[in-house]
Structure formats: structure tokens, C-alpha cells
Design an enzyme around this catalytic site. Structure first.
Site, PDB file in Angstrom:
ATOM      1  N   ASP A 323       4.427  78.953  52.472  1.00 58.30           N
ATOM      2  CA  ASP A 323       3.437  79.976  52.174  1.00 58.30           C
ATOM      3  C   ASP A 323       3.950  81.305  52.707  1.00 58.30           C
ATOM      4  O   ASP A 323       4.673  81.353  53.706  1.00 58.30           O
ATOM      5  CB  ASP A 323       2.107  79.607  52.836  1.00 58.30           C
ATOM      6  CG  ASP A 323       0.986  80.525  52.390  1.00 58.30           C
ATOM      7  OD1 ASP A 323       0.912  80.818  51.185  1.00 58.30           O
ATOM      8  OD2 ASP A 323       0.189  80.940  53.243  1.00 58.30           O
ATOM      9  N   ASP A 644      -0.677  77.217  56.494  1.00 57.59           N
ATOM     10  CA  ASP A 644      -1.644  77.368  57.581  1.00 57.59           C
ATOM     11  C   ASP A 644      -3.092  77.270  57.133  1.00 57.59           C
ATOM     12  O   ASP A 644      -3.993  77.195  57.954  1.00 57.59           O
ATOM     13  CB  ASP A 644      -1.431  78.717  58.298  1.00 57.59           C
ATOM     14  CG  ASP A 644      -1.529  79.902  57.347  1.00 57.59           C
ATOM     15  OD1 ASP A 644      -1.779  79.695  56.141  1.00 57.59           O
ATOM     16  OD2 ASP A 644      -1.350  81.048  57.814  1.00 57.59           O
ATOM     17  N   ASP A 648      -3.373  74.718  51.804  1.00 57.82           N
ATOM     18  CA  ASP A 648      -2.085  74.043  51.934  1.00 57.82           C
ATOM     19  C   ASP A 648      -2.217  72.549  52.226  1.00 57.82           C
ATOM     20  O   ASP A 648      -1.234  71.814  52.103  1.00 57.82           O
ATOM     21  CB  ASP A 648      -1.259  74.673  53.064  1.00 57.82           C
ATOM     22  CG  ASP A 648      -0.917  76.117  52.776  1.00 57.82           C
ATOM     23  OD1 ASP A 648      -0.553  76.417  51.629  1.00 57.82           O
ATOM     24  OD2 ASP A 648      -1.023  76.951  53.692  1.00 57.82           O
TER      25      ASP A 648
END
Length: 904
Positions: A323, A644, A648
């Protein structure tokens, strides 16, 4: 889906109104739709979960081996084996139990209460009682309890970073949107589990429970099966190999012995003893210790492993899906460029630390630069955020974009609290999604540099096109000049240039007000708002972004050298994501960038053809991330996923190695992960990969070390029986060799530091498993050498007329000492032990010394002599044993030298 309908149509479809539902209707709908909560999949009982840890073939063989050992009277050996099996089972159970708690954490994150309108009256109810059609009230700090369509908003901004990955709070609107609007851009919707960052609003609930975005995530998490790690597969493969070989050995030895004249019962016991010796019963414990020690080292390098067998997966990883927000970047909006007085300034500094400089090229802009100070004064005064220092650094309150302006002003010496005192705000026109600007009225009790000729000044900030359209003048060369079309063209070009650099651009303007323009008159409608926000003076442009972490570029380069591809997967816009990716060298010349919408338009076969060339995915949702991970895995890649947010979690669980962020990560992402970065630093992954590779290298080395001992023992017994009808080792001696050679030395080998150049090697092929042709060749070669050493002793002892007990003691001791020399061989399969340093692995030195002392006790302590059938040895006999045993080390040093020469 409601986002493409007018609010009146939404009310009509959901059969509700601004007055909300009646209590009776709400109860009916609660029965129809069920509670607003996440439903968990059927729980596996604790007992069943514990039993499932013993499905491994190797574990099953070890249990059989412990029973056989007990039948042979070797109760200590049986206890050790059973304890090893139990310990491995307990560790596996604890890890699996924790992994299944992800759904519970998702559930706990939902809002416990909601403010609704029922029967036309505002009331607070448990969020579990919400139903579609309820009108909910939202204000700053609220966690949104259900998916809903916004009906009213007053500067409503929602932090959707945990759902979409977008670092900037989303400004919400009430109007309808086109039917093809992607999920991340549906600004008239709010989603369960996100939080109100600013403002207030009303919304009509459209989905509850498992039908919400959070519910879909819970469903994804509940249906994903975590695949077995390469280490687990390798151990099972090794177990099957050893198990099959064991059965063949037992049958062959027993039959051979019977035909050689030995009693059938004796041969059965010998065969079983040899089979037990052939099974590396210490392997699970040694692997566990090796992994555990590796985990301790990784903690020191900011990586916390939650699932021990997953450690080595890092070493096989060849794709890292990361990410962007907070992982590759700092998750701190930072002003980087300022356009003022016809010049572009660079702003230095990191994050929220108010230290930095303003530069034109290599020259620093003076602090008393009027144009810069007026621009930053307006940016700080027309602002509702604050900056303050805490023990662990500088923190902000308020909107991150506004906070970036406050930090930039602080770099010029403007402290927000001091500015608010010296230039008090008398009124404001708040930002709205329609106006795209914010305006404040400030009284200049302390006129800065006597620049303004009025005590009352209005400042505006907002979208460049909106601010520019309201300006009739521009502040250039110390004067307020008429804004010409040429000026407008130049400013517009600067906006485009900054936007092309993936910067979020904001414009600032000001206007000294005449006395009749008082805030009170505006408030009471005596002066129209639009009159205040016209005839403004253009001050400048401010470009900001969430910058990359400084150390990430080097970390990505290291990953590239190690044969690992980094892929950015983010909810951010395509231009922003691509710019960051290019800066970090993730996105290269021939690489592709895909958006979530583009991904949706691809058939599975089309996507699989492209997936290996895509380096950036932008504007994606959780299902997209999951699809990317699964497509890469289908192509045979070992995929690590970092993240995080709640968004995800499904991909973290589906990936081979899920890596969550320890500081900014949600509990959901942590529980769905295999490893947590305690410093949220992508660079720490490099250290973790190195440790993962080193751990697997060490495991392979100590397994190969053990393999030589087992092959040597089998060859010694088979050749002695076949050639001389002699049993060269007693059953108890075979078990003793097995215990002490598979005990301390392998554990010491597991702490061997990484070889130099480990991160220059390509990821290993997970298909090859723990035992490859190279390990088998090494095992056969060194095992054959140890057998040859023993046969030399056997022939010499027979020719010398030694009793069988002396012969067996010499062969027994020779095998033990040969394996101690062999332990030093397997510190590295590439480098000489002398180049590594003979005493650089002190635990191995201590392990070998301890083993030698134990063997000496077995040879010389009377009651142990009786138990193990040994007799004392003379100095000359020791000389022969040590001379032969040392060839195990010497021969491997020669092989390493020749291999190194061939490599060069």
C-alpha cells in the site's frame, strides 16, 4: 446503489423521510433485515483446532517412533519425542487460534451506538438496532455505524483511509453521481467503519450488517483459506520421504539379518532401532528453535512475526505488494512547492516537524520576503488546524491538508496560536463542496510590516480555479497589480505543472476590506457573501503531497538486487500513485499502471497475461487487491502484501506473507497478517527478507548435517551386516548418536549469521523444497565418507583381534566425532569455515564441546559404560579416531574451494 439517485428518490425507495422511521416500522425492519452486526463463520472447537496440528505426516511418524522407543525400553527417548510433538502442536495451535480472531476484531471496530431520528425525534440507540431507512446524524469523531446515503452535510469530511487507503479525508456531497462512478469516488455515500474527520451531516441508512462494505470484508476474510507455507510443505515432503525410506530400511535389515543367521526377534529390534535413528525426531524442535531465534533477531530489526512457519516465506518472496499511504509514504501531508511573485520555491523539511527552508534553486529565500510571508500568513489564518509538540514528536489536530499549511507557516516563523492572538478571526465563510473555498475575516491589531492599509483583511484558500476566478488583482513585486489574462495564463500553467508532479495544489488570496465590510453585516445578510469573496488579490499557489519515506528508495533497490519486484497497490489517484512510484523506482519505463475500473473491465485471462508487467494499481478497493494477489500466486509467485488498513486485511490473509503496520495499522490488519512491522517502515522488510532467507539457509544446512549422520549410520550397519555379519553399533548407541548429533549442534547452526551476498541472490524456488539433489548429494557423499571411516576402523579392529565391544566403541565414538567436525562444515554451504572465523559462532563451539564431554562420559563413566556397552579407549585409538574424523571437515573444505574457483 443509491449514489446515482437524487435524495428524494432514495427516501421514496427506502420508504422513509427526514422525520425518520416510526418505532413500529423500525422493529419490523429489524426482524426483516436482522441486526446490524457482522456474522462470524461457524467456529471450530478449541479441541478440534488443537488436534488439527497433528495432521503432519512427520508428526505422525514421530508419534509412532516414540511408541517404538518405549517398547525398546528407551523411555527417555520416547518422552523427548512426545514432548517435541506436543510442543510443536501447542505452538501451531496458539498461532492458528490468534489468526481466527480477525472477524471478532472487525466486529469490535463497529460503532457501539448511533444517533438516529425516530418518530421525528433525535435519539441514541445501539448501532446493532439500525435498519435500512433510518436517518442517522453524523458529527466530527463519530465512527459511521452503517453504509448510508448523505442527505445533508455541513463541511462533512470522512476519513476513509482504513477502507480505501486514501490519506486525505474525503469531502462529502449530497447530489447524485453518474452510474459508472467508481466506489472510491462515491462522495455522496458514507461507509460503516470509517470515521467523520470534520463537519457534520445527516444520512439515510442503505445497508446494515453483512451487506455493508465492512460486512463484505468480513465475508472475504471468512472465505479465504490461508495456504500452507513453503516450510510446512517441505517438512511434510521430507516426512513422506523419510517415512517411505524407513519402512524399506526396516524390512530390508530384518530380512537380511535373518538370512545372515541372526534371530528374527533381534533383527526386528535392530531394524526398528535403525528406523528410529533414521527419523530426525529432533527436527520439529530444532526448526522451532531456529525459527524462534530468528524471530528474536527480527524483533530487533523492527519485524514481529506472528506465525513461526511463515518466517522463511519471506526468503522465498519474489513480489511485495505494498500500500502507498503510510507504508511507502510518511502519511503526513507536506508542502513541497510554493509559487509566489512569479517564482517557484522549494520547501525543505519532513513531516510535521516545523523545521525547513524556502529555496529558489540553491539560494535560500530571506525570512523577510514580503510575498512569502503574506502568502503563509493567509494560509495559517484561514485555517482550523493546529500544530503542537508532544513527547514523541510533533502532532497535528484537524484536517491533514490544513495542517500542512500550518507547518509550512511555522517554518517561516509563524506560530499558529500566536497568529490567532495577534490577528483574531472575527468571522468566516466555511468551506463547502459547492464553493470549494474557505474565507476568514481577521482584525490586524498588529499590521505585519504595515503592508495592509486596513485593519480588517479577508483571506481565502481553496481550489486554484475558484480562487483565481474571484481575483481582479495579483500581488507582484511588492505591489497589488491588475490581474491580466497573461497573468492568469501563467498561473494556470503553474497549477498544471504542480499537479503533474502529483502535488495537491491550493491557491491563497487576500483583500483589505473597507470599514463598511464588517463581518456582522455579512452575517445578518446586509452584505452578500459573494461581495466579500470578489475583487480578491491573488497571493500564490501551494503544492503539497504525502512524501515518500526517505529510506524506502534504497530498500526498493535492495529488493530489486535480491530479485524481488515491488508493486504499489493504493486507493489514491493514478497520477499521484504513478508519480510516487516513478520517484521510488517502482514504476519503470515499460511497466503498466492500472486503475480499479480498468481492472474490472479485464477478463481473468486478460489480467493474468498482464499482471506480471503491472507495477502500480490505483483507485482500487479490497476485492481488487485480493484479485491482484491471487493472480500473482496463480503465476507461481510467492507474494508478500504490506498494509495498514481494514482494506488490506483480505489480501493480507490471502497472500503468502501478510505484513501489517504496527503503529498505524488497524487491529484487523494485524490479526490477518503473518508479520507486523513495529516501525511501519517498508525498509524493515529488507531486513526481514534477509532474516527469512538466512533462517531457511540455516534450516537446510542443519537438516543436511543431520542427513549425513543418518545416511552414515545406515550404510555402516548395512555394509557390516552384508560383508562381515557383524552389528557395528548397538541399538542404544544408534539412538544416542541420533540424540546428541541432532540436539545441540543443529540448534547452534540455526543462529549462524547471514552469508555475505545473501541479498544479491535470487529468491529460491519454493518447489525445490528443503531436500534437493544438492543436499542428497552432500548427504550421500559425507555419509559415505563417514561409513568409509567406520569400515576402516572395523577392518583394522578385526585384523588386530579386538573384542566386539572395543570395535563397537571405536565406531560409535568415531561417528560422533566425525559429526562434530561435520557441524562446522554446515555453517555455510558456500564459504570456508576458516573464512567465516572458527569461533564466530560461539554457540556452535559450546555445543560441540558439550557433545564431546557427553561422549567422553559415555566411554569412561562406569555405569554409562554398562548402559551403552562401551569400553575405555587408548591414546593410539583416539589418534586413529581423530585423524579419520577430521577428513570430514577437510574434504568439505576442498569441495567448497573447487566450487568457488568454478564460480569465478
Amino acid at each position: 446503489m443509491y449514489y446515482d439517485q437524487e435524495i428524494s428518490s432514495v427516501f421514496e425507495e427506502l420508504k422513509t423521510s427526514e422525520e425518520g422511521l416510526s418505532s413500529g416500522e423500525a422493529e419490523k425492519r429489524l426482524e426483516e433485515y436482522g441486526k446490524n452486526e457482522l456474522k462470524e463463520k461457524e467456529e471450530i472447537s478449541v479441541f478440534r483446532l488443537f488436534l488439527s496440528q497433528f495432521k503432519s505426516i512427520l508428526i505422525f511418524i514421530l508419534i509412532i517412533a516414540s511408541i517404538v522407543s518405549a517398547l525398546l525400553g528407551e523411555s527417555i527417548d520416547a518422552i523427548v519425542i512426545l514432548f517435541t510433538v506436543f510442543l510443536a502442536g501447542v505452538l501451531g495451535f496458539v498461532q492458528e487460534y490468534r489468526a481466527e480472531k480477525a472477524i471478532e476484531l472487525l466486529k469490535s471496530m463497529t460503532s457501539p451506538e448511533a444517533v438516529v431520528i425516530r418518530n421525528g425525534t433525535e435519539k441514541k440507540i445501539p448501532s446493532t438496532e439500525l435498519v435500512p431507512g433510518d436517518i442517522i446524524l453524523l458529527q466530527t469523531g463519530d465512527r459511521i455505524p452503517a453504509d448510508a446515503r448523505i442527505s445533508k452535510e455541513f463541511n462533512l469530511k470522512v476519513d476513509e483511509s482504513s477502507l480505501t487507503g486514501e490519506s486525505v479525508p474525503v469531502q462529502k456531497i449530497t447530489g447524485s453521481l453518474p452510474a459508472d462512478t467508481p466506489g472510491a469516488d462515491r462522495k455522496n455515500m458514507v461507509y460503516a467503519g470509517t470515521a467523520v474527520a470534520y463537519g457534520r451531516g445527516r444520512a439515510v441508512v442503505t445497508a446494515t450488517g453483512m451487506k455493508t462494505s465492512f460486512g463484505e470484508l468480513a465475508g472475504l476474510l471468512g472465505t479465504i483459506e490461508r495456504s500452507r507455507t513453503p516450510l510446512q510443505e517441505s517438512l511434510d515432503k521430507f516426512g513422506r520421504l523419510i517415512g517411505g525410506a524407513t519402512l524399506v530400511i526396516v524390512a530390508f535389515v530384518a530380512v537380511l539379518g535373518v538370512f545372515s543367521g541372526f534371530p528374527p526377534l533381534d533383527m526386528f529390534l535392530w531394524g526398528v532401532a535403525l528406523a528410529v535413528a533414521a527419523i530426525p525426531e529432533a527436527l520439529p524442535a530444532v526448526v522451532t528453535v531456529g525459527l524462534g531465534l530468528g524471530v528474536r533477531r527480527m524483533v530487533k530489526r523492527h519485524a514481529l512475526v506472528r506465525k513461526l512457519p511463515s518466517v522463511e516465506t519471506l526468503g522465498a518472496t519474489d513480489v511485495i505488494c505494498s500500500d502507498k499511504t503510510g507504508t511507502l509514504t510518511q502519511n503526513k501531508m507536506t508542502v513541497e512547492k510554493i509559487y509566489v511573485n512569479g517564482q517557484t520555491l522549494k520547501v525543505t523539511g519532513n513531516g510535521y516537524n516545523p523545521e525547513g527552508k524556502f529555496q529558489i534553486g540553491d539560494s535560500e529565500v530571506p525570512e523577510d520576503n514580503t510575498h512569502l510571508r503574506i502568502l503563509l500568513l493567509g494560509a495559517a489564518l484561514c485555517n482550523d488546524s493546529n500544530l503542537h509538540e508532544e513527547e514523541d514528536g510533533w502532532k497535528i489536530t484537524g484536517d491533514p491538508t490544513e495542517a500542512a499549511l500550518v507547518v509550512a507557516a511555522a517554518k517561516a516563523g509563524f506560530e499558529k496560536s500566536e497568529l490567532d492572538r495577534k490577528y483574531p478571526r472575527l468571522g468566516e465563510i466555511p468551506f463547502s463542496s459547492e464553493s470549494k473555498r474557505m474565507t476568514t475575516f481577521n482584525k490586524l491589531e498588529d499590521n505585519p510590516g504595515n503592508f495592509f492599509d486596513s485593519e480588517l483583511v479577508t483571506f481565502s484558500k481553496g481550489a486554484p480555479e475558484v480562487i483565481l476566478a474571484s481575483c481582479t488583482k495579483t500581488f507582484l513585486n511588492g505591489e497589488m497589480k491588475a490581474l491580466t489574462p497573461e497573468h492568469e495564463q501563467e498561473i494556470s500553467e503553474q497549477v498544471k505543472e504542480l499537479a503533474d508532479q502529483a502535488l495537491r495544489v491550493m491557491a491563497i488570496s487576500f483583500r483589505p476590506l473597507e470599514e463598511n465590510f464588517s463581518p456582522e453585516k455579512v452575517s445578518f445578510g446586509e452584505i452578500p457573501v459573494e461581495k466579500i469573496e470578489e475583487d480578491m488579490v491573488f497571493s500564490g499557489l501551494i503544492g503539497m503531497r504525502d512524501p515518500p519515506r526517505e529510506e524506502v528508495k534504497a530498500a526498493i533497490k535492495t529488493c530489486e538486487d535480491a530479485g524481488i519486484k515491488t508493486v504499489m497497490i493504493t486507493g489514491d489517484h493514478k497520477v499521484t500513485a504513478a508519480a510516487i512510484a516513478r520517484e521510488l523506482r517502482i514504476l519503470k519505463e515499460n511497466d503498466l499502471t492500472l486503475t480499479g475500473s480498468e481492472l474490472d473491465s479485464l477478463e481473468e485471462s486478460e489480467f493474468e497475461d498482464k499482471v506480471e508487467r503491472v507495477s502500480v494499481y490505483a483507485r482500487v478497493y479490497p476485492a481488487h487487491k485480493l484479485r491482484v494477489v491471487e493472480a500473482l500466486k496463480k503465476k507461481g509467485h510467492v507474494v508478500a502484501m504490506t498494509g495498514d488498513g481494514v482494506n488490506d486485511a483480505p489480501a493480507l490473509k490471502a497472500s503468502d506473507m501478510g505484513i501489517a503496520m504496527g503503529i498505524t495499522g488497524t487491529d484487523v490488519s494485524k490479526e490477518a497478517s503473518s508479520m507486523i512491522l513495529t516501525d511501519d517502515n517498508f525498509a524493515s522488510i529488507v531486513s526481514a527478507v534477509e532474516e527469512g532467507r538466512n533462517i531457511f539457509k540455516n534450516i537446510k544446512n542443519f537438516i543436511t548435517y543431520g542427513l549425513t549422520a543418518h545416511i552414515g549410520e545406515v550404510l555402516i550397519v548395512l555394509i557390516a551386516i552384508l560383508g562381515w555379519q557383524i552389528l557395528p553399533l548397538l541399538a542404544v548407541q544408534i539412538l544416542w548418536i541420533n540424540l546428541i548429533t541432532d540436539g545441540l549442534p543443529p540448534m547452534a547452526l540455526s543462529v549462524e549469521p547471514p552469508d555475505r551476498g545473501l541479498m544479491k541472490q535470487k529468491p529460491r524456488n519454493v518447489e525445490e523444497g528443503l531436500i534437493t539433489r544438492r543436499e542428497v548429494a552432500a548427504g550421500l557423499g559425507l555419509g559415505g565418507l563417514i561409513a568409509s571411516q567406520a569400515l576402516i576402523v572395523l577392518v583394522w579392529a578385526l585384523d588386530s583381534g579386538f573384542p566386539i565391544s572395543k570395535l563397537q566403541t571405536m565406531i560409535f565414538t568415531l561417528v560422533v566425532f566425525s559429526e562434530m567436525f561435520n557441524a562446522f562444515n554446515w555453517r555455510s554451504d558456500r564459504y570456508s569455515v576458516f573464512s567465516l572465523g572458527l569461533f564466530t559462532n560461539k554457540p556452535l563451539v559450546y555445543a560441540v564441546l558439550t557433545t564431546v564431554i557427553l561422549q567422553l562420559m559415555v566411554v569412561y563413566v562406569p555405569f554409562l559404560q554398562f548402559a551403552f556397552g562401551t569400553v575405555p579407549l587408548s591414546f593410539s585409538e583416539w589418534g586413529i579416531i581423530l585423524a579419520l574424523a577430521s577428513t570430514t571437515l577437510i574434504s568439505m573444505e576442498i569441495v567448497k574451494y573447487l566450487n568457488a574457483r568454478r564460480a569465478h
